[in-house]
Design a protein around this motif. Structure first.
Motif, short mmCIF file in Angstrom:
data_model
loop_
_atom_site.label_atom_id
_atom_site.label_comp_id
_atom_site.label_asym_id
_atom_site.label_seq_id
_atom_site.Cartn_x
_atom_site.Cartn_y
_atom_site.Cartn_z
N GLY A 359 48.12 -4.12 6.19
CA GLY A 359 48.53 -3.00 7.04
C GLY A 359 48.25 -1.67 6.37
O GLY A 359 47.73 -1.60 5.27
N GLY A 360 48.59 -0.57 7.05
CA GLY A 360 48.56 0.75 6.42
C GLY A 360 47.26 1.51 6.57
O GLY A 360 47.16 2.65 6.11
N GLY A 361 46.24 0.90 7.19
CA GLY A 361 44.96 1.60 7.33
C GLY A 361 44.96 2.56 8.52
O GLY A 361 45.71 2.38 9.46
N THR A 362 44.15 3.60 8.44
CA THR A 362 43.93 4.52 9.56
C THR A 362 42.42 4.72 9.69
O THR A 362 41.67 4.32 8.80
N PRO A 363 41.94 5.32 10.78
CA PRO A 363 40.49 5.55 10.89
C PRO A 363 39.94 6.36 9.71
O PRO A 363 38.88 6.07 9.18
N ASP A 364 40.69 7.37 9.27
CA ASP A 364 40.25 8.19 8.14
C ASP A 364 40.34 7.45 6.82
O ASP A 364 39.50 7.61 5.93
N LYS A 365 41.43 6.70 6.67
CA LYS A 365 41.67 5.98 5.41
C LYS A 365 41.87 4.51 5.71
O LYS A 365 43.00 4.03 5.83
N PRO A 366 40.75 3.77 5.80
CA PRO A 366 40.85 2.36 6.18
C PRO A 366 41.36 1.48 5.03
O PRO A 366 41.34 1.90 3.86
N VAL A 367 41.81 0.29 5.38
CA VAL A 367 42.17 -0.70 4.37
C VAL A 367 40.96 -0.92 3.46
O VAL A 367 39.84 -1.04 3.93
N GLY A 368 41.20 -0.93 2.15
CA GLY A 368 40.11 -1.12 1.21
C GLY A 368 39.68 0.17 0.54
O GLY A 368 38.95 0.15 -0.45
N LEU A 369 40.13 1.32 1.06
CA LEU A 369 39.81 2.61 0.42
C LEU A 369 40.66 2.77 -0.84
O LEU A 369 41.89 2.68 -0.78
N VAL A 370 40.01 3.02 -1.97
CA VAL A 370 40.74 3.11 -3.24
C VAL A 370 40.16 4.24 -4.09
O VAL A 370 38.94 4.40 -4.18
N PHE A 371 41.06 5.04 -4.65
CA PHE A 371 40.66 6.05 -5.64
C PHE A 371 41.13 5.62 -7.02
O PHE A 371 42.26 5.13 -7.17
N VAL A 372 40.25 5.79 -8.01
CA VAL A 372 40.62 5.48 -9.38
C VAL A 372 40.31 6.71 -10.23
O VAL A 372 39.25 7.33 -10.05
N ALA A 373 41.23 7.08 -11.11
CA ALA A 373 40.97 8.22 -12.00
C ALA A 373 41.14 7.80 -13.45
O ALA A 373 41.98 6.98 -13.78
N LEU A 374 40.29 8.39 -14.30
CA LEU A 374 40.41 8.19 -15.74
C LEU A 374 40.60 9.56 -16.38
O LEU A 374 39.69 10.41 -16.34
N ALA A 375 41.79 9.78 -16.96
CA ALA A 375 42.05 11.02 -17.68
C ALA A 375 41.88 10.77 -19.17
O ALA A 375 42.28 9.73 -19.68
N GLY A 376 41.26 11.72 -19.85
CA GLY A 376 41.05 11.58 -21.29
C GLY A 376 41.00 12.97 -21.90
O GLY A 376 41.42 13.94 -21.27
N PRO A 377 40.48 13.06 -23.11
CA PRO A 377 40.40 14.37 -23.76
C PRO A 377 39.49 15.33 -22.98
O PRO A 377 39.72 16.53 -22.98
N GLY A 378 38.47 14.80 -22.31
CA GLY A 378 37.57 15.65 -21.54
C GLY A 378 38.04 15.80 -20.11
O GLY A 378 39.23 15.71 -19.81
N GLU A 379 37.09 16.00 -19.21
CA GLU A 379 37.43 16.19 -17.81
C GLU A 379 37.81 14.84 -17.18
O GLU A 379 37.22 13.81 -17.51
#
Lengths: 423, 423
Positions: A359-379
């Motif tokens: 559940g939880g999907g929308t047309p803009d943000k469908p099921v399976g949409l994932v953001f991953v971020a890596l923060a470190g000393p740089g950007e």
């Protein structure tokens, strides 16, 4: 050496349990040069077990049984073996000592039925089951070998790896067969096969390639037959080197390596620490990292912000960002990673946010949409993925994608060039 | 109706592919009253396939083959069937039309090898394969039925569900077979079997019990044969009730339930929320909870304090307690749970702290020692466990133990008496 595997258990015949023991053994045996000619699954029934043994021995030198050695009444394999060989049971004292040590260590009383597991057919050589109470049983008769193993997967695996295969290697002239598995992450099976097709087409005839895709990664198994073991290994090594030159950034390890163990080694090598902030992966990323023994050397911990108020409260994500962009956004995942890095005082932090489904999907943000971020000393680096519709696979693929982002960063940091992380 | 499944394919015998088709069919057939007596896996070899069919027909009324119907050279099943029945192939025009429609719809040219899939043995009734090009093949001979299906899982599943089972139901008097699985947590297989031995010994002859242990839980499968379906179901239900009266606190669900899905349902039913604070389980407990779709309704999140400084900082565990009792102690795990409950503003919080291994053990605090705490509106409950030496299993067993503590609490809360959670 020809072999038949006989899997025993009613649960296999009603489809309650998938026969992973048989496929695992088939894979291990094949890798050792043993040809599995047939796999037969029979019920917990003395007559069926005896018939299966007889039929298997007609055509094969090795017969391996699994299952039916437990302490309960539905376990019939030992009885069937006694009838087949026309022998009785005897008490094997070292096995009894082992059972009592096992139970003693856990502070559980030893019952008679547990002690009875030390009763073995008098013509059997017991194989110590370090993880359990039922020993493996090794029989030799008329130049043939019959092995009976408990059906609990981790007990069976330890017995095959530590007792059965070494004994077969010792006692037999196994043909030379060798294989190596190259683990890749970051490209699907079809595209990968396009990229290496020229190399694949030019493989020598005695070398075979198999694609073994899993959610989030593709394993490539290179196997070779030959008469000279050293030559076969040398040939495989050459092909592995050529392959790695084609896909240096995709290869993360070999054989039994995992992405989490490889990343763990790189963190140790570089002296860096890690924290995580998880939303859609719900603890699975932390679980992968902490499944590696010794991970406490480099892993600080995680905040799992399943509820949005936690993203704001514990993780300090900006409320306006949450309202404006939503929890599943590049802006929020970036803040999650950077905040986790600060809160845990770590060198790196990984964050995930997405819609795992169903559940939880929308047309803009469908099921399976994932953001991953890596923060470190740089950007801070942010990646966006569009996976599929299956919750479990989305969770796994997101976690592997996160680990792979860190692996590429550490790969650059450790300046290992293009020879792969084990190069 | 007795059945043998014959799985065909070299890939199964080298362990490259796990035989999920066979377990899926076994499960479907069992549910329809067909008793699967044996599952045999043979290579893509005409002689092996013919021998397997002959042997299977000796004992069974139904033989189901899967695999080896594809368009490539290694697919031998159709050839083997022609030799076995001593018949030729003929072109089945409706199948050819279907193949050309399938390819046309995808805009791919039809090759001769694809057209050849419309060639079927002249004594076969073709079963339309809506998802693929190879039709299923249905044969009847001497009152026995032989069915041959393609090995691609979704093609096979559609054929079984939409053609094979309806045809069997239509044409046969299927015998009644029924089974139910009772899921238990909190007691090992041996002790459990002692506790229910009297009940087990008094089971009617047509009812069988099987123990299916997994790390951290034991499944009990009760199965029964009979002529009257309603009577068989009634008999099973009666035995399940008797069993539950013996072990009310151990039974947590049935059939495909999981501890995490059952706890999730109970949280929804009671309108309560949950948070976690994990040390030794490293995110696995959170992962189990969030693997259930819709868990965001009741799960707030987790703090994974892998590093001791995090226990102090983010979780606010008392520094003196950490120094005096150590991180793996009842005192610290209690503070972790109570603090998580406050930080996440949840009704309940579970916390784990222990030594997962393989390193880190001492004589006082060996590997496998785990404390679990459950904080709620009442007094915090703490349990101490001594598991084994295997890291992965310690993590899993600790997580299941934690979920089970919460289950027992919710069980009391929901006042379901002694009839089990589904009672």
């Amino acid at each position: 050496m020809d072999c038949e595997i006989i899997s025993i258990g009613d649960e296999l015949l009603i489809g309650q349990v998938t026969n992973t023991n048989a496929s695992w053994m088939a894979s291990e045996f094949s890798a050792s040069g043993i040809v599995v000619r047939r796999i037969t699954t029979v019920p917990d029934d003395t007559e069926d077990i005896i018939n299966a043994i007889q039929s298997a021995l007609e055509k094969n030198k090795l017969v391996v049984l699994s299952g039916g050695l437990g302490p309960t009444k539905d376990d019939m394999t030992k009885e069937a073996l006694c009838i087949y060989f026309n022998v009785s049971l005897f008490l094997h004292q070292p096995t009894l000592d082992h059972i009592e040590r096992l139970f003693g260590g856990r502070g559980i009383p030893v019952l008679q039925k547990n002690r009875d597991q030390a009763l073995i057919p008098e013509n059997a050589i017991p194989l110590t089951n370090i993880h359990g109470t039922a020993p493996g049983l090794w029989f030799e008769q008329d130049g043939k070998i019959i092995v009976s193993l408990p059906g609990v997967p981790y007990e069976l695996k330890a017995l095959v790896t530590e007792s059965v295969i070494p004994r077969l290697v010792e006692s037999q002239q196994l043909a030379t067969f060798f294989h190596r598995t190259i683990l890749t992450q970051g490209m699907g099976e079809s595209l990968l096969s396009e990229r290496i097709s020229r190399w694949e087409d030019n493989l020598p005839v005695n070398i075979k390639l198999a694609y073994l895709p899993q959610p989030g990664l593709v394993r490539l198994r290179i196997s070779a037959h030959g008469t000279d073991r050293n030559l076969v290994i040398q040939e495989i090594d050459e092909q592995v080197s050529r392959l790695e030159e084609l896909i240096p950034e995709l290869v993360f390890g070999y054989d039994n390596d995992t992405l989490e163990s490889v990343v763990g080694e790189m963190l140790v090598k570089s002296g860096r620490t890690l924290a995580t902030a998880e939303s859609c992966t719900g603890g699975y990323l932390a679980h992968l990292i902490t499944s590696v023994p010794g991970s406490s050397r480099y892993y600080k911990g995680s905040i799992i912000s399943y509820d949005n108020s936690i993203k704001e409260g514990l993780l300090g994500v900006n409320k306006d960002s949450l309202v404006k962009y939503g929890a599943v956004s590049d802006v929020v995942v970036k803040q999650m990673a950077e905040s986790a890095r600060k809160k845990f005082n770590s060198d790196y932090a990984l964050a995930t946010s997405g819609i795992a489904g169903p559940g939880g999907g929308t047309p803009d943000k469908p099921v399976g949409l994932v953001f991953v971020a890596l923060a470190g000393p740089g950007e801070t680096v942010i990646s966006k993925y569009t996976f599929g519709e299956h919750r479990g696979r989305n969770i796994r693929r997101s976690s592997l994608a996160a680990l792979n982002m860190l692996r590429l960063e550490l790969y650059r940091l450790l300046s290992l060039g293009d020879k792969g992380i084990n190069g």
